[in-house]
Design an enzyme around this catalytic site. Structure first.
Site, short mmCIF file in Angstrom:
data_model
loop_
_atom_site.label_atom_id
_atom_site.label_comp_id
_atom_site.label_asym_id
_atom_site.label_seq_id
_atom_site.Cartn_x
_atom_site.Cartn_y
_atom_site.Cartn_z
N ASP A 480 0.84 -1.20 0.00
CA ASP A 480 0.00 0.00 0.00
C ASP A 480 0.88 1.26 0.00
O ASP A 480 2.08 1.21 0.31
CB ASP A 480 -0.87 -0.04 1.27
CG ASP A 480 -2.15 0.79 1.14
OD1 ASP A 480 -2.26 1.58 0.19
OD2 ASP A 480 -3.02 0.65 2.02
N ASP A 550 -10.79 2.50 -2.62
CA ASP A 550 -11.26 2.34 -1.24
C ASP A 550 -12.78 2.47 -1.18
O ASP A 550 -13.37 2.25 -0.13
CB ASP A 550 -10.61 3.39 -0.33
CG ASP A 550 -9.27 2.93 0.20
OD1 ASP A 550 -8.96 1.73 0.08
OD2 ASP A 550 -8.52 3.77 0.74
C1 GLA Z 1 -5.54 2.16 2.45
C2 GLA Z 1 -6.03 0.96 1.67
C3 GLA Z 1 -7.06 0.21 2.48
C4 GLA Z 1 -6.45 -0.20 3.80
C5 GLA Z 1 -5.92 1.02 4.54
C6 GLA Z 1 -5.15 0.62 5.78
O1 GLA Z 1 -6.53 3.12 2.57
O2 GLA Z 1 -6.55 1.33 0.44
O3 GLA Z 1 -7.52 -0.91 1.77
O4 GLA Z 1 -5.44 -1.13 3.57
O5 GLA Z 1 -5.05 1.78 3.71
O6 GLA Z 1 -4.63 1.70 6.44
#
Ligand code: GLA
Length: 729
Positions: A480, A550
């Site tokens: 990420d 997200d």
């Molecule tokens: C990002 C990702 C999410 C999750 C969060 C965790 O927003 O896109 O899927 O993993 O971080 O902090």
């Protein structure tokens, strides 16, 4: 051979199954671009170029008194700054005397069997069929300090042409690259629409089609990543081009950092498209004897509309860009812990979620953010890749063992580039963060970023990530990145090289991903950047799937996945069923509908299965069985956008058809519900017109399904979903 050189050796024609591309060394050694479009006769298309006395358009010195020869009006293959062409340029170099003007002359060519590679950069590769050819055209600047090698990879069967550029400094002085675009396409005429994919966090890649007006229209990123805001892929289409008719061109960049894609409609009604690294945050010093390679671009043309163009990219990216064992192996159906429990878990809670999930048929459990350092919220701990055994109540090894005992595999979240100031790592190495001495840094999500342009920083992080990965059985990694880059400064570079930081950062990310892939060849790595903030073809070389957004609301996902589908295959789109009401929108959507939307991607769940009703559990079991049943059709079939999700149709529909036309699956979601409303019919695609198909228990000839369509039932509720499997009998 897909590269054809005429006898005079000045005309280069590149052919794929359905497209053709041509260049010619014109008068005075300038490389002109003479054609790109539908495959046709091999002919010298420079006959189209007209010469006229153009007011206020300069003439190269070599043209002497010929006022009809102006680079300002000629279609060029690789236009440079300061050549008398005042349109956007592909190359701008700062010479040792501080000047920038540069002219390139043709020097030679080389043709090779196979596909070139690019050091440290993602690139389309040749598969066992060995059908790629490489052309390298070399130009030299008239001051004779450097050469420009233009690389062309011709994939006949894939219908794509790849491009990259290498600048080689053969002088004894340093040169500074100020702008290097990977590809330029000049069109002598045409009235085009410009298709781009814009967005924001939780709303990525929205398709936008606008008429090209005089001036420059562009999309780009200066955020250090390809970004949620614009995608490094655009389409230029004819005005009347539809999904299945008309001409269109795609330009896609295999790059995950700052980019610029532009289309300029000029004073002579010509159009110039450019795609490459964004020049805003970029200067690169090339020392004597050194070279610089641009990222690769993939060009495609379709004379059968946008759908065919998408199919070209889907196939090329699925088969010749994604790598590793997961390219063709069925990806596991996963449960990700994030939206189910966020930071609030211990080892027992995770195992209990996995137990519930395993009963439903889920195959992989992914422990998301919160398992390391002091990480109970996003304000601290990032950078400390040490398992928080106190929080888990056990070791990572224990969690992994208990999950494996359920017959599931285990995955884990990392944000290797991220760093909280409240972390052991930052306290020990504050100079490892991207920040400018004496200036307070810009924070985002309470965090900074590590200077990934530095090898020592990357090595440290890689070592710690590997220590965790080696401490337990882990089959999946989510990489990420939760903010954009800022404060571009690296303590490891001298002041005249700070313009290299953004690009070196991207090369650093690629370097570490390559090392991870080599060390863990069986591991499935999923890319992510706050959802789809780094959803690009560069990342797909290292991570065959990327978390699309997200925003897990199925109705929002319709337009996100629809927009993404123009340039990327569904096998790359991370997509999960989440809880209801949805966390981001509060919307209530039937579980069945959430299932068919997530199934049109890599498929998984992101909720606490312990909170589900018995009825929902049964639905999930059926969804999983269905996804497995239709996996090959969905992942390898041709994807058709039957409608746009703009809400103007009562059913929004899409389809996957087997490449041999033997079966198809239709998905539809109701976006409008009206009592006593009008009927709705759906014309299918990709079937064999003279064969009989069974759909919903009724036999139909293929041509009937494609010409007049399948009647769809009236939706029962808002956001109702349907799936119809169509099989040849
Ligand atoms: C990002 C990702 C999410 C999750 C969060 C965790 O927003 O896109 O899927 O993993 O971080 O902090």
């Amino acid at each position: 051979m897909a590269i054809i050189l005429d006898k005079t050796k000045t005309l280069f024609t590149l052919q794929t199954d359905h497209s053709m591309y041509q260049m010619k060394t014109g008068r005075y050694g300038v490389l002109l671009h003479t054609y790109f479009g539908k495959k046709g006769s091999i002919f010298d298309y420079s006959y189209l170029v007209t010469y006229a006395d153009r007011g206020f358009s300069g003439n190269p010195y070599d043209a002497e008194n010929d006022r009809t020869y102006s680079l300002d009006a000629l279609p060029q293959e690789y236009p440079t700054y300061g050549s008398g062409d005042y349109r956007g340029c592909a190359l701008k170099v700062r010479y040792p005397d501080g000047s920038f003007s540069c002219e390139l002359k043709y020097k030679g060519y080389e043709i090779k069997k196979g596909k070139y590679t690019l050091p440290g950069l993602p690139a389309i590769y040749e598969t066992e069929d060995k059908t790629a050819d490489t052309l390298i055209i070399t130009l030299e600047d008239t001051r004779r300090l450097f050469c420009v090698h233009l690389y062309y990879g011709v994939f006949e069967k894939l219908d794509i042409i790849t491009r990259a550029v290498c600048i080689e400094n053969h002088s004894d002085v340093s040169l500074y690259l100020e702008n290097i675009q990977t590809a330029c396409i000049d069109f002598l005429y045409g009235n085009f629409d410009f298709h781009t994919f814009y967005g924001r966090h939780v709303k990525e890649r929205t398709h936008q089609r606008t008429p090209l007006a005089h001036g420059i229209q562009s999309v780009g990123s200066t955020r250090g990543t390809s970004s949620h805001q614009y995608n490094p892929f655009f389409i230029l289409s004819e005005k009347d081009t539809s999904e299945d008719t008309g001409g269109c061109y795609g330009m896609s960049l295999l790059y995950s950092g700052d980019f610029l894609g532009s289309a300029e409609h000029d004073q002579y009604e010509q159009t110039r498209c450019l795609l490459g690294i964004h020049p805003e945050n970029f200067t690169w010093c090339i020392k004597p004897g050194d070279s610089f390679y641009s990222p690769e671009a993939v060009l495609a043309y379709s004379d059968e509309g946008l759908e065919r163009l998408s199919h070209i990219y889907h196939r090329a990216y699925r088969e010749n860009l994604c790598r590793g064992i997961w390219k063709n192996k069925r990806r596991p159906i996963l449960l990700n812990s994030w939206e189910g429990v966020y930071f609030d878990f211990d080892g027992d809670k995770l195992v209990s979620m996995a137990e519930e999930a395993s009963r439903l048929g889920v195959e992989l459990f992914v422990m998301d953010d919160g398992w390391f350092g002091k990480r109970d919220l996003d304000v601290s701990g990032l950078g400390d890749w040490i398992v928080n055994e106190k929080k888990l109540g056990c070791s990572l090894h224990d969690v992994s063992d208990r999950i494996h005992a359920l017959g599931m595999s285990f995955g884990i979240w990392f944000e290797p580039e991220g760093l909280n100031e409240d972390s052991e790592l930052y306290r020990a190495h504050p100079d490892w963060a991207l920040r400018i001495p004496g200036k307070p840094p810009v924070r985002a999500r309470y965090q900074l970023l590590l200077d990934f342009s530095r090898e020592d920083v990357r090595e440290y992080i890689l070592r710690h990530v590997c220590q965790v990965l080696d401490s337990a059985k882990i089959e999946y990694l989510k990489w990420d990145l939760n903010r954009s880059l800022s404060d571009l400064y690296s303590a490891s570079l001298p002041s005249d090289r700070q313009g290299e930081v953004a690009h070196r950062y991207v090369l650093g990310v690629y370097d570490m991903l390559e090392k991870l892939n080599n060390r863990y060849p069986d591991m499935l790595i999923e890319g992510c950047s706050g959802g789809g903030g780094r959803f690009d073809a560069g990342m797909l070389y290292y991570t065959p799937q990327i978390w699309c957004s997200d925003d897990t609301d199925a109705i929002e996902r319709l337009s996100i996945q629809y927009g993404t589908s123009f340039g990327y295959p569904v096998s790359t789109m991370g997509s999960h069923v989440s809880k209801c009401p949805n966390e981001q929108t509060g919307r209530m959507t039937p579980l069945y509908t959430r299932g068919i939307v997530a199934m049109s991607g890599t498929f998984g769940y992101e909720l606490d299965p312990g909170e589900m009703t018995d009825e929902d559990r049964e639905t999930v079991k059926n969804q999983i069985a269905e996804f497995k049943q239709y996996y090959n059709l969905i992942q390898y079939g041709d994807y058709y956008r039957l409608t746009s999700p703009d809400g103007t149709k009562s059913w929004h529909s899409w389809e996957f058809a087997a490449q041999d036309g033997s079966e198809a699956i239709l998905f539809a979601v109701s976006l409008q519900i009206h009592p006593n409303g009008p009927g709705c019919w759906c014309r299918l695609k990709g079937l064999k017109k003279d064969r009989i198909y069974l759909a919903d228990g009724i036999e139909y000839p293929g041509d009937v399904l494609m010409n007049t369509g399948l009647p769809l039932p009236a939706a029962k509720t808002e956001y109702d979903g349907i799936r119809i499997h169509i099989t040849e009998i």
